[in-house]
Scaffold this motif. Structure first.
Motif, PDB file in Angstrom:
ATOM      1  N   ILE A 146      49.640  33.137  31.490  1.00 13.43           N
ATOM      2  CA  ILE A 146      49.001  33.688  30.299  1.00 13.43           C
ATOM      3  C   ILE A 146      49.757  33.319  29.021  1.00 13.43           C
ATOM      4  O   ILE A 146      49.194  33.326  27.925  1.00 13.43           O
ATOM      5  N   ASN A 147      51.035  32.962  29.161  1.00 18.03           N
ATOM      6  CA  ASN A 147      51.843  32.562  27.997  1.00 18.03           C
ATOM      7  C   ASN A 147      51.891  31.053  27.807  1.00 18.03           C
ATOM      8  O   ASN A 147      52.592  30.559  26.917  1.00 18.03           O
ATOM      9  N   GLY A 148      51.175  30.319  28.654  1.00 18.72           N
ATOM     10  CA  GLY A 148      51.155  28.870  28.528  1.00 18.72           C
ATOM     11  C   GLY A 148      52.252  28.161  29.298  1.00 18.72           C
ATOM     12  O   GLY A 148      52.345  26.934  29.266  1.00 18.72           O
ATOM     13  N   ASN A 149      53.097  28.907  30.018  1.00 14.57           N
ATOM     14  CA  ASN A 149      54.153  28.288  30.822  1.00 14.57           C
ATOM     15  C   ASN A 149      53.556  27.665  32.079  1.00 14.57           C
ATOM     16  O   ASN A 149      52.717  28.276  32.747  1.00 14.57           O
ATOM     17  N   ILE A 150      53.989  26.459  32.423  1.00 14.99           N
ATOM     18  CA  ILE A 150      53.449  25.741  33.559  1.00 14.99           C
ATOM     19  C   ILE A 150      54.203  26.090  34.836  1.00 14.99           C
ATOM     20  O   ILE A 150      55.443  26.099  34.861  1.00 14.99           O
ATOM     21  N   HIS A 151      53.450  26.392  35.893  1.00 18.48           N
ATOM     22  CA  HIS A 151      54.020  26.693  37.208  1.00 18.48           C
ATOM     23  C   HIS A 151      53.543  25.641  38.199  1.00 18.48           C
ATOM     24  O   HIS A 151      52.400  25.186  38.137  1.00 18.48           O
ATOM     25  N   LEU A 159      39.140  33.365  28.080  1.00 15.98           N
ATOM     26  CA  LEU A 159      39.261  34.636  27.360  1.00 15.98           C
ATOM     27  C   LEU A 159      38.925  35.809  28.267  1.00 15.98           C
ATOM     28  O   LEU A 159      39.562  36.864  28.205  1.00 15.98           O
ATOM     29  N   VAL A 160      37.928  35.627  29.131  1.00 17.84           N
ATOM     30  CA  VAL A 160      37.594  36.667  30.100  1.00 17.84           C
ATOM     31  C   VAL A 160      38.757  36.868  31.065  1.00 17.84           C
ATOM     32  O   VAL A 160      39.092  38.001  31.437  1.00 17.84           O
ATOM     33  N   TRP A 161      39.382  35.767  31.471  1.00 13.58           N
ATOM     34  CA  TRP A 161      40.551  35.860  32.363  1.00 13.58           C
ATOM     35  C   TRP A 161      41.667  36.674  31.715  1.00 13.58           C
ATOM     36  O   TRP A 161      42.251  37.553  32.355  1.00 13.58           O
ATOM     37  N   VAL A 162      41.957  36.412  30.453  1.00 14.25           N
ATOM     38  CA  VAL A 162      43.010  37.152  29.748  1.00 14.25           C
ATOM     39  C   VAL A 162      42.670  38.643  29.710  1.00 14.25           C
ATOM     40  O   VAL A 162      43.524  39.508  29.950  1.00 14.25           O
ATOM     41  N   GLN A 163      41.412  38.962  29.422  1.00 17.72           N
ATOM     42  CA  GLN A 163      40.986  40.367  29.404  1.00 17.72           C
ATOM     43  C   GLN A 163      41.155  41.007  30.781  1.00 17.72           C
ATOM     44  O   GLN A 163      41.587  42.155  30.901  1.00 17.72           O
ATOM     45  N   ASP A 164      40.808  40.258  31.837  1.00 22.60           N
ATOM     46  CA  ASP A 164      40.947  40.785  33.197  1.00 22.60           C
ATOM     47  C   ASP A 164      42.417  41.051  33.537  1.00 22.60           C
ATOM     48  O   ASP A 164      42.747  42.079  34.150  1.00 22.60           O
ATOM     49  N   ILE A 165      43.293  40.123  33.161  1.00 30.82           N
ATOM     50  CA  ILE A 165      44.722  40.292  33.446  1.00 30.82           C
ATOM     51  C   ILE A 165      45.243  41.562  32.787  1.00 30.82           C
ATOM     52  O   ILE A 165      45.958  42.365  33.399  1.00 30.82           O
ATOM     53  N   ASN A 166      44.889  41.763  31.522  1.00 30.79           N
ATOM     54  CA  ASN A 166      45.362  42.948  30.792  1.00 30.79           C
ATOM     55  C   ASN A 166      44.746  44.232  31.361  1.00 30.79           C
ATOM     56  O   ASN A 166      45.408  45.270  31.421  1.00 30.79           O
ATOM     57  N   ARG A 167      43.505  44.150  31.774  1.00 32.56           N
ATOM     58  CA  ARG A 167      42.796  45.340  32.275  1.00 32.56           C
ATOM     59  C   ARG A 167      43.285  45.748  33.661  1.00 32.56           C
ATOM     60  O   ARG A 167      43.441  46.948  33.942  1.00 32.56           O
ATOM     61  N   LEU A 168      43.549  44.785  34.518  1.00 35.00           N
ATOM     62  CA  LEU A 168      43.839  45.081  35.920  1.00 35.00           C
ATOM     63  C   LEU A 168      45.320  45.363  36.179  1.00 35.00           C
ATOM     64  O   LEU A 168      45.669  45.920  37.220  1.00 35.00           O
ATOM     65  N   GLU A 169      46.189  44.964  35.255  1.00 32.98           N
ATOM     66  CA  GLU A 169      47.637  45.234  35.366  1.00 32.98           C
ATOM     67  C   GLU A 169      48.187  44.759  36.707  1.00 32.98           C
ATOM     68  O   GLU A 169      48.776  45.525  37.482  1.00 32.98           O
ATOM     69  N   LEU A 170      48.017  43.490  36.997  1.00 35.97           N
ATOM     70  CA  LEU A 170      48.496  42.902  38.245  1.00 35.97           C
ATOM     71  C   LEU A 170      49.926  42.407  38.041  1.00 35.97           C
ATOM     72  O   LEU A 170      50.180  41.602  37.144  1.00 35.97           O
ATOM     73  N   PRO A 171      50.881  42.843  38.865  1.00 34.31           N
ATOM     74  CA  PRO A 171      52.292  42.540  38.596  1.00 34.31           C
ATOM     75  C   PRO A 171      52.762  41.159  39.063  1.00 34.31           C
ATOM     76  O   PRO A 171      53.852  40.737  38.704  1.00 34.31           O
ATOM     77  N   VAL A 199      52.440  36.823  39.762  1.00 39.84           N
ATOM     78  CA  VAL A 199      52.189  35.648  38.933  1.00 39.84           C
ATOM     79  C   VAL A 199      50.686  35.388  38.838  1.00 39.84           C
ATOM     80  O   VAL A 199      49.974  35.380  39.849  1.00 39.84           O
ATOM     81  N   GLN A 200      50.206  35.176  37.612  1.00 42.89           N
ATOM     82  CA  GLN A 200      48.789  34.880  37.391  1.00 42.89           C
ATOM     83  C   GLN A 200      48.665  33.544  36.668  1.00 42.89           C
ATOM     84  O   GLN A 200      49.221  33.360  35.590  1.00 42.89           O
ATOM     85  N   LEU A 201      47.918  32.622  37.275  1.00 47.90           N
ATOM     86  CA  LEU A 201      47.728  31.293  36.711  1.00 47.90           C
ATOM     87  C   LEU A 201      46.254  31.043  36.488  1.00 47.90           C
ATOM     88  O   LEU A 201      45.395  31.614  37.183  1.00 47.90           O
ATOM     89  N   TYR A 202      45.957  30.183  35.519  1.00 48.91           N
ATOM     90  CA  TYR A 202      44.555  29.921  35.180  1.00 48.91           C
ATOM     91  C   TYR A 202      44.145  28.522  35.623  1.00 48.91           C
ATOM     92  O   TYR A 202      44.716  27.519  35.193  1.00 48.91           O
ATOM     93  N   GLY A 203      43.141  28.487  36.496  1.00 51.46           N
ATOM     94  CA  GLY A 203      42.561  27.225  36.921  1.00 51.46           C
ATOM     95  C   GLY A 203      41.245  26.950  36.234  1.00 51.46           C
ATOM     96  O   GLY A 203      40.955  25.827  35.825  1.00 51.46           O
TER      97      GLY A 203
END
Length: 485
Positions: free
Chosen positions: A352-357, A410-422, A424-428
Motif C-alpha cells: 500500500i506504500n508502494g514498496n516492492i515485495h 482505490l477500492v483495494w486501499v479502502q478494503d485494506i483500511n476497512r478490514l484491518e488485516l495485519p 502483508v498486502q500486495l496489489y496485483g
C-alpha cells in the motif's frame, strides 16, 4: 418445426454469407469515453475458464475512435469487452462493421451497422426487456435458499421466453440456448432446497421431471452444450447436490465448511452423481464435449492423483476429438507445473506504500499466498480464521501474503483500511488476469498456495484457514524441524 421468423433469419444470413467474397472482418467505431479501461475483442475459447484466451486490445484515439481488421474463416461470435462486461459481435467473412458505444450504458445500447438484419436491435431490446428480471433474480435466489416463497423459476422461464422471441434463429441463437440452460439449472437447484425444507418432497420424481424437460428443450444436444459453455458443469454439479450430500458433510464437519472443501471431502460421492448426467447426452459429440468439461473441472479442483485416471481415460476414449484432448493435455501439464514440489512462481508486487515485495524476500519460512478481492464474500469469511493463524504462529514459522485481484486500486486501499488485516498486502489488480494468479492457474478465489521455506510449492489450493490449515501446517513444521536437526 422452426417458426416462419426463424426461417427468415436463417435465409437472410445464408444469402449474406454466400455473397461475401473475402475472408476478413473489418470493424471501426467510436466510444464516448473509455477512461483507464481497455476495449478488447476476444475469442470464445474451448473452455470458459481454463483455456488459453486469445484477445486483441483495440487502440482507441483521444477522440474515441477505433478500428480493427482480422481474418476469419467462418461465421462465429466474438466478444467486445470492457472490464467485466461483454457484448457479442457476429463476425462473418467479408463483413465491415461500424460500432457505436455509449460507455455508461455498455453492454446496452451498442449499435452496429453492417449486419444484413437488425441483430443489434434485437439484442438491445432483449437486454432492455430482461433488465428488471436480472435485477430480481438474485433477490429470489436468496429467498429459495432459506425456504421462502419466491418467483425464481417464473423469472428464469420468462427470461428464456424473451430470448426465444428476440434471439432464436438469429446468429445470436446461442444466447437463447444459454438462457434455457440457466433455467434448467435453477430447476435442479430448487430440488435441493425443496427437499431441505419440505420432508414430504419427492426428489426422485422432481429429478425425472427436470430430465424430461431438458430432453424436450434439447439441452443435451451438442449445439446446446457448446452454447451453454459452463452450463453442463453447473447442471451436473447441482444435480449431485440434490442427493443431500452437502447437508451430510456439513452435519459431519460443521456448518461453516466451505463449498470448496465439501467438494474435496465428498469427491467420490459427488462425482458418481455428476457422471449420471452423461447418460442423457444425445450423441457422441455431446458426450465428448460434456465429459471434457467435467474432466477439466476435476483437474482444476482435485489433486492430480485423483484427477489423472479420468484424464487418461478421456484421452484414450476420445482421441478422435483433438480440440478437446489437446486442451486437456495443455491444462493437465499447466497444473502439473504448479503442483507440490515445483518452484514457487516469482512475483514483484507493491504494498500500500508502494514498496516492492518479491517471493524471494520470504524464503526460510512457510508462506501462505492468499489471492482475494473485496467483492468475494468467501474470501472475507476466511479472514477471522486467518487472523487467529497469524497470531498463533511466529513470523519465523509462517508469513501470510495477500495478493489482491481487485480491478480498482482505490477500492483495494479502502478494503485494506476497512478490514484491518495485519499481514502483508500486495496489489496485483487486473481481476482474474492478474499475472501471478494466472501463473498459478487459478480458476476462482479465494485461492491458496502454501510455499515451503525452500521456496517450493508445498500445497496447491487444498487448504483453507477455516478448515484444515492448522493441522496441515503443524505436520509440515514438525517434518521441517526434524529435517533441520
Amino acid at each position: 418445426m422452426p417458426s416462419a421468423d426463424t426461417i427468415k433469419y436463417l435465409l437472410v444470413f445464408a444469402v449474406f454469407f454466400v455473397s461475401c467474397g473475402n475472408n476478413q472482418v473489418s470493424i471501426k467505431g467510436d466510444i464516448d469515453y473509455l477512461g483507464d479501461a481497455n476495449l478488447i475483442v476476444q475469442h470464445q475459447p474451448v473452455h470458459y475458464k481454463y483455456s488459453p484466451v486469445q484477445r486483441d486490445t483495440l487502440s482507441v484515439t483521444e477522440k474515441g475512435t477505433f478500428s480493427f481488421t482480422t481474418p476469419v474463416s467462418s461465421r462465429h461470435i466474438r466478444l467486445l469487452q470492457i472490464n467485466d462486461e461483454s457484448y457479442p459481435l457476429v463476425f462473418s467473412p467479408g463483413t465491415d462493421l461500424d460500432i457505436t458505444i455509449q460507455r455508461a450504458d455498455f453492454p446496452q445500447n451498442v449499435f452496429v451497422d453492417g449486419y444484413p438484419d437488425d441483430w443489434d436491435e434485437y439484442y438491445n431490446r432483449y437486454l432492455t426487456e430482461i433488465e428488471e428480471i436480472e435485477n430480481q433474480i438474485p433477490v429470489e435466489e436468496e429467498k429459495i435458499k432459506v425456504g421462502e416463497k419466491n418467483n425464481l423459476l417464473e423469472l428464469s422461464e420468462r427470461k428464456y421466453q424473451l430470448a426465444e422471441k428476440r434471439l432464436a434463429g438469429t446468429p445470436l441463437h446461442d444466447y437463447y440456448l444459454k438462457t434455457i440452460g440457466e433455467y434448467l439449472v435453477f430447476k435442479v437447484r430448487a430440488i435441493e432446497y425443496n427437499q431441505r425444507f419440505n420432508e414430504s418432497f419427492d426428489a426422485d420424481s422432481a429429478r425425472n421431471l427436470v430430465f424430461t424437460l431438458a430432453d424436450s428443450l434439447n439441452f443435451f444436444s451438442i449445439e446446446s452444450l457448446k452454447a451453454q459453455r459452463a452450463g453442463i458443469r453447473d447442471f451436473a454439479h447441482y444435480y449431485a447436490r440434490t442427493f443431500g450430500i452437502y447437508d451430510s458433510v456439513k452435519s459431519a464437519y460443521g456448518q461453516d465448511l466451505s463449498e470448496y472443501d465439501i467438494k474435496r471431502v465428498a469427491y467420490k460421492e459427488l462425482n458418481e452423481k455428476r457422471l449420471q448426467v452423461l447418460d442423457h447426452m444425445e450423441s457422441r459429440d455431446a458426450l465428448a464435449h460434456a465429459r471434457m468439461y467435467l474432466v477439466a473441472e476435476r483437474i482444476g479442483e482435485q489433486d492430480l492423483e485423483t484427477a489423472t485416471p479420468s484424464y487418461e481415460d478421456y484421452l484414450e476414449e476420445f482421441s478422435d476429438y483433438p480440440e478437446y484432448t489437446e486442451f486437456l493435455t495443455y491444462f493437465y501439464n499447466e497444473i502439473k507445473s504448479v503442483s507440490p514440489g515445483q518452484p514457487a512462481v516469482p512475483f514483484s508486487l507493491p504494498d500500500i506504500n508502494g514498496n516492492i515485495h518479491t517471493m524471494e524476500d520470504y524464503q526460510g519460512k512457510f508462506v501462505l499466498l492468499d489471492f482475494w478481492a473485496g467483492w468475494c464474500q468467501p474470501c472475507l469469511e476466511e479472514f477471522s480464521y486467518m487472523k487467529d493463524l497469524y497470531a498463533n504462529y511466529s513470523r519465523d514459522e509462517l508469513e501470510i501474503i495477500g495478493i489482491s485481484n481487485e480491478a480498482d486500486s482505490l477500492v483495494w486501499v479502502q478494503d485494506i483500511n476497512r478490514l484491518e488485516l495485519p499481514w502483508v498486502q500486495l496489489y496485483g489488480g487486473n481481476g482474474f488476469n492478474e499475472e501471478t494468479f494466472k501463473a498459478y492457474k487459478g480458476g476462482g478465489i479465494p485461492f491458496y498456495i502454501l510455499v515451503d521455506p525452500d521456496g517450493k510449492i508445498s500445497r496447491y489450493n487444498d487448504i483453507r484457514p477455516s478448515f484444515n490449515f492448522s493441522t496441515v501446517l503443524d505436520s509440515l513444521l514438525s517434518e521441517y524441524k526434524n529435517q533441520m536437526n
